[in-house]
Write an enzyme that holds these catalytic residues in place. Structure first.
Site, PDB file in Angstrom:
ATOM      1  N   HIS A 147       0.793  -1.231   0.000  1.00 22.06           N
ATOM      2  CA  HIS A 147       0.000   0.000   0.000  1.00 22.06           C
ATOM      3  C   HIS A 147       0.825   1.280   0.000  1.00 22.06           C
ATOM      4  O   HIS A 147       0.272   2.369   0.022  1.00 22.06           O
ATOM      5  CB  HIS A 147      -0.961   0.017   1.197  1.00 22.06           C
ATOM      6  CG  HIS A 147      -0.251   0.272   2.496  1.00 22.06           C
ATOM      7  ND1 HIS A 147       0.381  -0.722   3.186  1.00 22.06           N
ATOM      8  CD2 HIS A 147      -0.064   1.396   3.206  1.00 22.06           C
ATOM      9  CE1 HIS A 147       0.931  -0.221   4.281  1.00 22.06           C
ATOM     10  NE2 HIS A 147       0.683   1.069   4.318  1.00 22.06           N
TER      11      HIS A 147
HETATM   12  C1  UD1 Z   1      -1.734   5.587   6.207  1.00 19.82           C
HETATM   13  C2  UD1 Z   1      -0.372   5.988   6.747  1.00 19.82           C
HETATM   14  C3  UD1 Z   1       0.632   4.876   6.483  1.00 19.82           C
HETATM   15  C4  UD1 Z   1       0.132   3.544   7.014  1.00 19.82           C
HETATM   16  C5  UD1 Z   1      -1.241   3.261   6.419  1.00 19.82           C
HETATM   17  C6  UD1 Z   1      -1.815   1.970   6.923  1.00 19.82           C
HETATM   18  C7  UD1 Z   1       0.145   8.394   6.647  1.00 19.82           C
HETATM   19  C8  UD1 Z   1       0.944   9.414   5.962  1.00 19.82           C
HETATM   20  N1  UD1 Z   1       0.142   7.175   6.068  1.00 19.82           N
HETATM   21  O1  UD1 Z   1      -1.615   5.460   4.798  1.00 19.82           O
HETATM   22  O2  UD1 Z   1       1.844   5.185   7.131  1.00 19.82           O
HETATM   23  O3  UD1 Z   1       1.037   2.527   6.676  1.00 19.82           O
HETATM   24  O4  UD1 Z   1      -2.117   4.349   6.770  1.00 19.82           O
HETATM   25  O5  UD1 Z   1      -3.053   1.700   6.329  1.00 19.82           O
HETATM   26  O6  UD1 Z   1      -0.433   8.670   7.670  1.00 19.82           O
HETATM   27  N2  UD1 Z   1      -9.199   5.017   2.722  1.00 19.82           N
HETATM   28  C9  UD1 Z   1     -10.394   4.348   2.774  1.00 19.82           C
HETATM   29  N3  UD1 Z   1     -10.895   4.014   3.989  1.00 19.82           N
HETATM   30  C10 UD1 Z   1     -10.249   4.307   5.156  1.00 19.82           C
HETATM   31  C11 UD1 Z   1      -9.048   5.018   5.079  1.00 19.82           C
HETATM   32  C12 UD1 Z   1      -8.521   5.352   3.864  1.00 19.82           C
HETATM   33  O7  UD1 Z   1     -11.012   4.057   1.758  1.00 19.82           O
HETATM   34  O8  UD1 Z   1     -10.761   3.968   6.247  1.00 19.82           O
HETATM   35  C13 UD1 Z   1      -8.654   5.371   1.389  1.00 19.82           C
HETATM   36  C14 UD1 Z   1      -8.972   6.773   0.982  1.00 19.82           C
HETATM   37  O9  UD1 Z   1      -9.208   6.788  -0.371  1.00 19.82           O
HETATM   38  C15 UD1 Z   1      -7.700   7.526   1.244  1.00 19.82           C
HETATM   39  C16 UD1 Z   1      -6.644   6.456   1.018  1.00 19.82           C
HETATM   40  O10 UD1 Z   1      -7.253   5.239   1.424  1.00 19.82           O
HETATM   41  O11 UD1 Z   1      -7.532   8.618   0.424  1.00 19.82           O
HETATM   42  C17 UD1 Z   1      -5.389   6.673   1.803  1.00 19.82           C
HETATM   43  O12 UD1 Z   1      -5.666   6.853   3.187  1.00 19.82           O
HETATM   44  P1  UD1 Z   1      -4.637   7.707   4.105  1.00 19.82           P
HETATM   45  O13 UD1 Z   1      -5.026   7.614   5.532  1.00 19.82           O
HETATM   46  O14 UD1 Z   1      -4.475   9.070   3.527  1.00 19.82           O
HETATM   47  O15 UD1 Z   1      -3.256   6.976   3.885  1.00 19.82           O
HETATM   48  P2  UD1 Z   1      -2.890   5.435   3.860  1.00 19.82           P
HETATM   49  O16 UD1 Z   1      -2.412   5.104   2.512  1.00 19.82           O
HETATM   50  O17 UD1 Z   1      -3.959   4.600   4.474  1.00 19.82           O
END
Ligand code: UD1
Length: 385
Positions: free
Chosen positions: A223
């Site tokens: 991811h």
């Molecule tokens: C975040 C952390 C990363 C961690 C990862 C674990 C940061 C910078 N990154 O990355 O270090 O390894 O979490 O999962 O904090 N989304 C959903 N549902 C959710 C959450 C997110 O659909 O409950 C989707 C959304 O489209 C969002 C994307 O995932 O834009 C990314 O989510 P985000 O929290 O921005 O970063 P992660 O890639 O999850």
């Protein structure tokens, strides 16, 4: 004479019979770290734990399920920030967290890991002169293109209690001039959670549900933005994974970010399949723990999974150029293979051919890290009324 680069600041203490720790969680990898801490604080007299969920992760499978399975208390406050760009998400967490700190007046704000919620809440607390405790301090990949590395460096720079999981973290903090009194090598709270849930995870039916035999498959997670947002890199990695899947079934619980990109890049065929790779929804903690524990090997770009496989004694191939957790490599469990298909495949073959696999547990990864953290906080903050 110049002052030392990092003189410990007097931490603010008030004479009272209970110290209030404001614990922060936001994203999936935070939940398994906070669970044993919340329990340790609950058990101990003299500490009152409060829990704030920033809402960085919010889906049932990315958040709620973990609270349920790990017995984490309901958050006292949910900031419900949701997804956004780094700047917007970090700023929004800060805006919503500041009034909570002002209202609750905690003795310490405790943040874990390296996600945006970690730095956002640490920064708010530090500016309000509330001591900050950082759990999982000192880890460094030395790759500043990773958002997590920026979060780690900045959080450590403004923390008062730096709780470290492995010796490299202590060395990194010393090198950065952090005062010795602030550094506490306590072990790994994520391993506290793993050890206390291993028995329960054995009851998971995930292998039967997916038609898998113990040691008869590889488990994969992917991811990191650098791997899954960039089509060229994702193509390369996936080429190697498909080849592996010809020899050994690959099970891939996909993060929402990854699934979106796989759909956008047209990876799935008309039947919604991905060659021999079995793509599932994100799994709950217990199912994923069983999936890792029984795998022949694990392929991942996650940080925490490198540590969990080390305790489970399952070979791990890390699909990144660097690791901030070098002890997992030093003890022989983890190989940093990057994203070059040849390198991934040659490491895969080597793991499949190896007859023995030695992997001693790193120092203090013994299930008692949260207790050690509670001890340090009580000793550092408690003042006889
Ligand atoms: C975040 C952390 C990363 C961690 C990862 C674990 C940061 C910078 N990154 O990355 O270090 O390894 O979490 O999962 O904090 N989304 C959903 N549902 C959710 C959450 C997110 O659909 O409950 C989707 C959304 O489209 C969002 C994307 O995932 O834009 C990314 O989510 P985000 O929290 O921005 O970063 P992660 O890639 O999850």
């Amino acid at each position: 004479m110049h002052p030392k680069p990092d003189e410990p600041q007097e931490v603010r203490v008030t004479a009272r019979d209970t110290i209030t720790v404001l614990n922060v969680v936001g994203a999936r990898p935070n939940f398994m770290k906070i669970a044993p801490l919340a329990r340790a604080f609950q058990r101990r007299e003299g500490i009152r734990g409060l829990l704030v969920h920033t809402g960085q992760h919010y889906d049932e499978r990315m958040s709620h399920l973990f609270f349920e399975q790990l017995g984490i208390p309901r958050p006292d406050v949910n900031l419900e920030v949701g997804s956004a760009s780094h700047a917007v998400q970090t700023a929004e967490i800060m805006k919503r967290f500041e009034p909570v700190v002002l209202q609750q007046q905690p003795d310490v704000v405790l943040v874990v890991g390296d996600v945006n919620s970690t730095i956002a809440c640490a920064l708010v607390a530090a500016k309000l002169h509330v001591p900050v405790a950082h759990v999982e301090a000192g880890l460094r990949s030395f790759d500043r293109r990773m958002p997590e590395e920026i979060n780690r460096v900045l959080t450590d720079a403004i923390s008062d209690f730096l709780f470290v999981t492995e010796a490299s973290g202590v060395a990194n903090l010393r090198h950065e001039g952090v005062a010795e009194e602030k550094i506490h090598f306590v072990g790994n709270v994520m391993i506290d959670t793993l050890l206390s849930n291993l028995e329960k995870a054995r009851a998971s039916t995930v292998l039967d549900d997916l038609g898998l035999e113990p040691r008869g498959y590889a488990a994969m997670t992917l991811h990191r933005p650098s791997n899954v947002d960039d089509r060229e890199t994702f193509d390369r990695v996936f080429g190697a994974i498909r080849t592996i899947a010809d020899d050994l079934p690959v099970v891939f619980p996909a993060h929402p970010r990854t699934r979106k990109n796989m759909e956008a890049f047209g990876y799935f065929d008309r039947g919604g399949r991905l060659g021999g790779v079995r793509v599932t929804e994100p799994l709950g903690y217990l199912d994923f723990l069983r999936l890792m524990a029984e795998a022949r090997l694990v392929l991942t770009d996650s940080g925490g999974i490198q540590e969990e496989t080390t305790i489970l004694k399952v070979p791990c191939l890390t699909l990144r150029a660097s690791t901030e957790r070098p002890v997992t490599v030093d003890v022989g469990c983890n190989q940093i293979v990057g994203t070059d298909p040849e390198r991934i495949l040659s490491a895969f073959r080597q793991v499949m051919q190896a007859e023995t696999f030695e992997c001693p547990a790193p120092e203090k990864w013994d299930g008692r890290a949260a207790e050690r953290i509670a001890d340090v906080l009580v000793a550092g903050l408690y003042v006889e009324p």
